[in-house]
Design an enzyme around this catalytic site. Sequence first.
Site: not given
Length: 666
Positions: A14-15, A17-18, A20-22, A37, A135
Amino acid sequence: MTLIADRYELGDVIGTGGMSEVFAAEDTLLGRGVAVKMLRPEMARDLNFRERFRREAQNSGRLNHPAIVAVYDTGEAEIDGLGVPYIVMERVFGRTLREILHADGPMRPAEAARILEPACRALTASHEAGIVHRDIKPANIMITNTGQVKVMDFGIARALDDSTSAMTQTSAVIGTAQYLSPEQARGKPADGRSDIYALGCVFYELVTGRPPFQGETPFAVAYQHVQEDPVPPSHHIADLTPTEAVNVDSVILTAIAKHPADRYQNADELASELELLSRGAVTQAARSHVSPAAGGDGYADGDRRDVGNQAATTVMAAGGAHAAQRPAPVAEGRPRRRDDRARHRRGPSNWPRWVAAALAVVVLAISGAFAYDFFANDDDGGGTSSSAVAVPDVVGWQRTDAEQTLEKAGLRVDVNEEPSPDVPRGQVIRTNPGAGSRLQPGTAVELIVSSGREITDVPDLSGMTLDEARRTLEKAGLALKGQVEEEESDSVPAGQIISQNPATGSQISKGTEIAVTVSTGKKQVRVPDLKGLSLDEARSTLESMGLRLEPNYIDSHEPENRVLAVEGTGSEVDEGSSVTVTISNGRLIAMPSITRMNRAQALAALREAGWQGPDSALTVGEPVATGALTDQDKIAVSTPAAGEDLLRDQSVEVRLWDFRPEALLP
């Protein structure tokens, strides 16, 4: 489906990033949805990084605030022989500020302030726990479907920036250069004021539709954070009054001051400013704002928004006793004359005109003062009078003290009350005529005293949705509290308000926040897998979960009262629902082989197999001819046949051999 920690069943991504993954996930132990995550495997190969990630994940688990996405668990899952750290978080449904900006465009300053205030409160909790977010950006702030504000990804950024400059990290950090504080861009340690700077950049983008600095590369943007002054946000916002422009400029430019000492010193200070801004009140930063020109609204006439660098260096930080004494923000290592150079770049210098205008104002002011003093003291054609008295300045005083002071000055006092959202009850708002006016003794002075906030009746919000309640409260001059409680209800549909505080009909001050509890509908219970349990065990388990057992008995070889199946296993049903459970009646046995036995032997074999019918239930059918005398009166065939299902009390028919000589003939 992938199962980690023998507990979390991973679903769709569902998400991303550079780093990680969620994943959407199911906590099979508690039966609730969560988000997991996980670091990408290529990042997890670094042992030091894994350890820092795990340590920071544990730190973020200490945070407990309604505006912070809760962390439930952390651990390490083995994937292809590699230990990959993961964080189990509260799963929230809604849109990030990044998505809202892309879909809906910029917000009005008051709306943006209302959204970011709880984010400030979340940062306060984080900073008090010793955790700097590092962040903050629109993608890390979410508005849930119930209107709650949630700040995400606490602790991760610290792991990324544990020992080196944020500018030398991976693209995950470089990608957020638009919100990077000058000290982070310089490779210096970050503290809570770095998060305040980032939130100021987010505020700038929410109201203008663009970040304060843009460039072709992250390093170009970072350079601007260190060296350049932003264009005041009001330059990009249409339809602002002069007061609104000063308000929004002063708050944002204070938050994104170059030097940390010139910013708000903690997130609570900024939260208080946002609360004032959200309801249109004058902020402390605006009160301390040093106007770059003599215009009454803090800007030169005809040039209200084109204040350039000068506006950025004249907003003093608010929230402390010495706030107005802080120096104007100046980038480290740069001369203070950069404003002169900036103005030189914008065009020919206008300083002679400004100097002339300022001198003219001074001359007119001095002349006016002399003229006023002359005429005010003129008595019947030129004689001076010492009887005129000046109205004392009693603004902010308690009513009794102000009355006594005015009466001692020889003035008569007329008191009138007026509601005020800012001035406490019983304090003086203003006088009419104002302080310093010279009056004859005995002249009446109107003393306007605050009666506190204006009182209004609390409307009935029961049965409304949050949006309906928010609109209803706004009409009544009230506000909906940002933190919404949720509660299951058998009678109120999901999404509707169950209760409120203060109660309906209460009389309270305008501007007060009303807390509400919203129904999540009937309590949902996940149907467990009860296969193999006894009937009593299954009934006890379901009753402990608020469910009712509806038995469905069937013929089965399994022992009596053994659960064979549960309808809807794994699904969620309303608490109090009936669950159909298929149960064995234990009546089936396997028909034993009784051929070539006599009747007595057959009955014994049936009893041993569990048959419970009476002896009379073993009936004899038509005989079967045989040429073997030794088979006479033995069982030739049975119904049911050997191995077939037989009810424990079912009749069994047998056919016996009957010796017949003719059967010997070929």
